[in-house]
Scaffold this motif. Structure first.
Motif, PDB file in Angstrom:
ATOM      1  N   SER A 100     -16.767  14.151 -15.273  1.00 41.46           N
ATOM      2  CA  SER A 100     -17.442  14.000 -13.969  1.00 41.46           C
ATOM      3  C   SER A 100     -18.270  12.722 -13.940  1.00 41.46           C
ATOM      4  CB  SER A 100     -18.280  15.234 -13.648  1.00 41.46           C
ATOM      5  OG  SER A 100     -19.309  15.366 -14.602  1.00 41.46           O
ATOM      6  N   ARG A 131     -15.893   9.984 -13.127  1.00 42.65           N
ATOM      7  CA  ARG A 131     -15.428  10.046 -11.752  1.00 42.65           C
ATOM      8  C   ARG A 131     -16.521   9.582 -10.775  1.00 42.65           C
ATOM      9  NH1 ARG A 131     -10.544  12.233 -11.481  1.00 42.65           N
ATOM     10  NH2 ARG A 131      -9.959  13.952 -12.840  1.00 42.65           N
ATOM     11  N   GLU A 132     -17.779   9.923 -11.148  1.00 48.42           N
ATOM     12  CA  GLU A 132     -18.870   9.600 -10.240  1.00 48.42           C
ATOM     13  C   GLU A 132     -19.240   8.133 -10.249  1.00 48.42           C
ATOM     14  OE1 GLU A 132     -21.856  12.438 -11.351  1.00 48.42           O
ATOM     15  OE2 GLU A 132     -20.583  14.058 -10.584  1.00 48.42           O
ATOM     16  N   ASP A 133     -18.828   7.415 -11.290  1.00 51.35           N
ATOM     17  CA  ASP A 133     -19.134   5.982 -11.352  1.00 51.35           C
ATOM     18  C   ASP A 133     -18.399   5.276 -10.211  1.00 51.35           C
ATOM     19  OD1 ASP A 133     -19.520   3.335 -12.043  1.00 51.35           O
ATOM     20  OD2 ASP A 133     -19.667   3.863 -14.171  1.00 51.35           O
ATOM     21  N   SER A 134     -19.170   4.527  -9.399  1.00 51.72           N
ATOM     22  CA  SER A 134     -18.569   3.874  -8.234  1.00 51.72           C
ATOM     23  C   SER A 134     -17.560   2.817  -8.648  1.00 51.72           C
ATOM     24  CB  SER A 134     -19.672   3.229  -7.382  1.00 51.72           C
ATOM     25  OG  SER A 134     -20.477   2.421  -8.231  1.00 51.72           O
TER      26      SER A 134
END
Lengths: 457, 464
Positions: free
Chosen positions: B363, B366-369
């Protein structure tokens, strides 16, 4: 009629489950063993029989690979089916549709549910990881008694404490350290004793099994020692005659003797390997550094003369006694002639038997080649080292046997008086043209075997 | 073999069952029978010779030197009896004492040993071939050693002595039938009482059997020189024959019967020496825990071919721009520390091994822009690559646009553990696992983080 105890051998992949099977069954050809993962991909059974009756069945299973994934999968199944753990695991093991890529694990779980005791094999060199904890959680859900086996404890055992702590946390307090490569009889007995505590009704059967294992082991030890003793007698007593002052003949005799000795040693090695249920490929003796330096009994050596006069006196006495008996039986008719004749005959026959051939050989310009002392001692060291190595080797072991002879065991010194005795009787060697197996040879071999057995324990 | 293996009981018992089950070798049986015949004939010859010797002794003792006068032959009764029975009694007592006092070393008497020795010499003369030698060895093993051998040799000894005594008895009987003897006794230092007592002692057993024995008057009357009273010869003859029978032949025959029984018992109870080389060969074959094996639940899928070792490029291709992540999967902190010095500038996701850890990392990725340039996953070669690793790598691949790089550490420790060839195989297994998770060959490198020295390659791996 004893019931048969089913035991499943389980664990993460490549921890030595099949090696454990091999060591417990003494079958080095059981299954397939490699350093790769997932070598065993089916369930394989081995039966142990006592008195012709199968009492124990060991099941080798494929190892767990994706344990965390498996646990998640079964948790999901359980939630979806709204069943308890055992029901879910039973359904999972029985229904291929539910297995979703976990077919290896499903086979193992199926066998786990069908067994009375589980042996959970751990590579003690590995640290405890999350996947192991997940496996232990899943095992806990299977409701079967589990005996963790710490494998590979012999070389480096840094992780043992971590493993014992972790196992204690999931209520597994009985742990056995059992190395499948370095065999230890006491560890094996501990293993069966602990199995007996987990499977109470089978305790008498397991006790009998342990007794038979111990007896077989003792017989094997003794037989191994006797084999080495036979080899030593055969080699110490071996002779090859050659024409004195003829260098070519001497070289040929030395080559012939060396060849015979080497073949005899190889034969002993094969017999030892087979006796201990290993194969020829496990060990091959290095070449014999036969210096050609021959051991020669000097007929005029003071020791030999002393022995000779002792022999002669004994023979004289024996002959005279027999003669005397005849004299007395015939009421003195023979006037002591029988006693005299007996003494003379006893002396002559005995002397001729012991030394005649060699005296004749000396007179006709023949000499004899025997194996020199360093070579004999090397063979003694080598074969006792091999025997010791075989006793310590588990049948799960893969590498070649390391049996480097060790110096300073003092065994050669203790055997020296016995080998000297063997030296004096060329006919005691099975390498002789006309070997004789007398009662004195049998007793010598027994005494040698005693010495070797003591040195090995 | 199968029957023997399945038989309950000791190894010794199994060996015997096996021996009985094996088809008997007819030539060996013939050979054994021949050698037995030889030994039996030799014993008969010895007994006949002994009987002749006994007869000769009796003749010498009773009728040898003395002149045959008109009154018959005058014979010193006790001297004759001692000559006939003395040696036998001495030998018998010695044998008895040896058997009782030194049961472990006592042999079956010198005559028995002599016979066996003679037999061996003869057997060696006629011995040819394997069967013969084995048969000789078999018989010598039984007769020459142990308890059974002792009793068997004792039977031979007693047999020869029985022959001797029988010869003596027969000759004595013949002489007594055909000639007239005056039995007398004489002494220089003893008195008549001693001979009276001796006679009474000797006569006790025959007397108890109902035979008429010489009494005190007869003894006194037989002292020589003196007025030897006639009429007592029958009494003395009866005593002579009875003594030969009861103190000579009978004890030997009884001893023979006893030895026969003891030999039978010893043969039944003597344990087989299972440590002998020939039997030792059978130990593993007849062992109680024979493992029958059977594959159940066979694997349907074919075993995957062993992973082959690709050529690991030392330098992975230049990375695309973006942040670099670092993750240690199922490893301990390397000896050079964590994170590696060369990776100080990258995003450290730490060391993890559990599914919760994995979910957290996925996660986070995935959350890294920004799409990551690469994710370097460090794994330990000492671990066996399993499907769990592949699944984790796949999850990571999906989370970072298939830009996972694999760094294998622990090569030196692995080589110590497995040896060179198995260590190479393990690396190949890891490479195969990486490929299966979609990691390209150029994105894998083996750099041991436990030993410093490969900083340049590490720096290239982690990028600028």
């Amino acid at each position: 009629m004893t019931q048969c105890l089913d035991i499943a051998v389980i664990g993460h992949t490549n921890t030595g489950k099949t090696s454990l099977m091999r060591t417990l069954t003494r079958r080095r050809d059981f299954g397939e063993v490699s350093a790769h993962p997932a070598t065993t991909r089916h369930v394989e059974m081995a039966e142990l029989a006592l008195g012709g009756e199968t009492v124990l069945r060991l099941f080798d299973t494929p190892g767990f690979e994706d344990s965390s994934g498996l646990l998640s999968h079964i948790e999901a199944l359980k939630a979806a089916r709204n069943e308890d753990w055992i029901e879910t695991i039973e359904a999972f093991a029985a229904t291929p549709d539910l297995q979703a890529g976990f077919t290896q694990e499903a086979k193992a779980l199926g066998q786990i549910l069908a067994s009375a005791v589980l042996l959970y094999v751990i590579d003690a060199r590995d640290p405890v990881r999350a996947k192991h904890r997940d496996e232990l959680e899943l095992l806990g859900r299977c409701a079967r008694p589990v005996l963790p086996i710490l494998n590979f404890v012999a070389p480096e055992a840094q992780q043992q404490t971590a493993w014992r702590d972790q196992l204690a946390r999931v209520n597994m307090h009985a742990v056995v350290a059992f190395d499948t490569v370095v065999y230890n009889q006491a560890d094996e007995l501990t293993l069966y004793t602990k199995i007996a505590t987990l499977a109470d009704p089978y305790e008498p059967m397991l006790t009998r099994l342990m007794d038979e294992l111990a007896a077989a082991r003792a017989a094997q030890r003794r037989a191994s020692a006797v084999m080495v003793a036979e080899l030593i007698v055969d080699i110490a007593a071996a002779r090859r005659p050659y024409k004195a002052n003829d260098d070519a003949a001497k070289t040929a005799a030395a080559a012939d003797l060396k060849d015979a000795v080497r073949r005899r040693e190889q034969q002993a090695v094969t017999a030892l390997l087979h006796l201990n249920r290993f194969g020829d490929e496990d060990y091959s003796p290095p070449d014999l550094p036969f210096a050609g330096g021959a051991w020669q009994e000097d007929l005029f050596d003071p020791l030999v003369l002393e022995r000779f006069s002792f022999d002669a006196t004994k023979a004289l006495a024996a002959g005279a006694t027999a003669g005397l008996a005849i004299d007395l039986m015939t009421g003195g008719l023979t006037l002591g002639a029988a006693a005299l004749t007996g003494a003379a005959a006893g002396f002559t026959i005995d002397t001729a038997r012991r030394y005649g051939g060699r005296l004749i050989a000396l007179a006709t310009g023949m000499a004899e080649m025997a194996v020199d002392e360093p070579t004999l001692n090397l063979i003694i060291a080598r074969e006792t080292a091999l025997t010791a190595a075989l006793f310590r080797r588990g049948h799960g072991a893969q590498g070649p046997i390391a049996a480097d002879p060790v110096d300073g065991t003092g065994l050669q010194e203790r055997l020296a008086p016995l080998t000297r005795q063997a030296r004096r009787h060329p006919k005691w060697s099975s390498l002789a043209a006309n070997p004789r197996k007398t009662a004195s040879r049998v007793s010598l071999v027994a005494r040698m075997a005693d010495t070797i057995e003591t040195a090995l324990s | 073999m199968t029957r023997a293996r399945g038989t309950p009981g000791s190894l010794e018992h199994k060996i015997i069952i096996r021996a009985e089950t094996l088809a008997a070798d007819q030539r060996m049986q013939n050979e054994l029978a021949r050698l037995w015949r030889l030994l039996r004939r030799l014993s008969y010859v010895a007994m006949v010779i002994a009987a002749i010797a006994g007869a000769a002794t009796a003749r010498t003792v009773l009728a040898g030197a003395a002149a045959n006068s008109a009154d018959g032959i005058t014979v010193n009764f006790f001297w004759a009896l001692a000559s006939l029975l003395g040696l036998h009694i001495l030998a018998f007592v010695v044998w008895l004492l040896l058997v009782i006092l030194l049961p472990s070393t006592a042999q079956g008497g010198i005559l028995g040993a002599l016979l066996l020795w003679l037999w061996r010499q003869l057997a060696a003369r006629v011995a040819t071939g394997r069967q013969r030698a084995a048969a000789v060895a078999a018989i010598v093993t039984i007769w020459g050693q142990g308890r059974t051998g002792r009793w068997l040799l004792s039977i031979l000894s007693h047999g020869v002595w029985a022959g001797y005594l029988f010869g003596a008895l027969a000759m004595t009987f013949a002489l007594l039938s055909a000639q007239r003897f005056n039995f007398v006794w004489q002494t220089t230092i003893l008195d008549a009482g001693a001979y009276t007592a001796l006679t009474a002692g000797l006569a006790a057993l025959p007397g108890a059997l109902g035979l008429t024995m010489p009494g005190q008057t007869a003894v006194l009357a037989a002292q020589w020189p003196g007025p030897v009273a006639a009429g007592n010869e029958t009494l003395w003859s009866t005593l002579l024959v009875a003594a030969l029978l009861l103190y000579g032949l009978l004890p030997r025959l009884l001893a023979m019967a006893a030895c026969y029984a003891l030999a039978r018992r010893a043969a039944r109870t003597t344990p087989l020496d299972v440590s002998q080389a020939g039997y030792a060969r059978l130990i593993p074959l007849l062992a109680p825990q024979v493992a029958a094996t059977q594959v159940i639940d066979p694997d349907g899928a074919a075993t995957p071919p062993p992973a082959t070792m690709p050529d690991l490029p030392h330098q992975p291709q230049p990375p695309p721009p973006g942040p670099v992540y670092l993750l240690g999967w199922e490893i301990d902190t390397p000896a050079t520390g964590w994170p590696p010095a060369a990776a100080n500038h990258v995003h450290d996701l730490g060391l993890c091994d559990s599914r919760d850890d994995l979910a957290r990392v996925v996660s986070a990725l995935r959350e890294d822009s920004q799409s990551p340039a690469r994710l370097v996953v460090v794994v330990d070669l000492r671990h066996t690559p399993d499907r769990g690793v592949t699944a984790a790598l796949q999850a990571l691949q999906n989370a970072c646009a298939h830009r996972v790089f694999l760094l294998f550490t622990g090569a030196a420790a692995l080589q110590d553990r497995l040896g060179q060839s198995d260590a190479a195989g393990r690396l190949a297994d890891w490479v195969a696992a990486g490929r299966q998770a979609g990691v390209e060959p150029y994105a894998m490198a083996a750099i041991d983080l436990d030993t410093p020295g490969d900083e340049a390659r590490l720096a290239r791996l982690f990028g600028p």
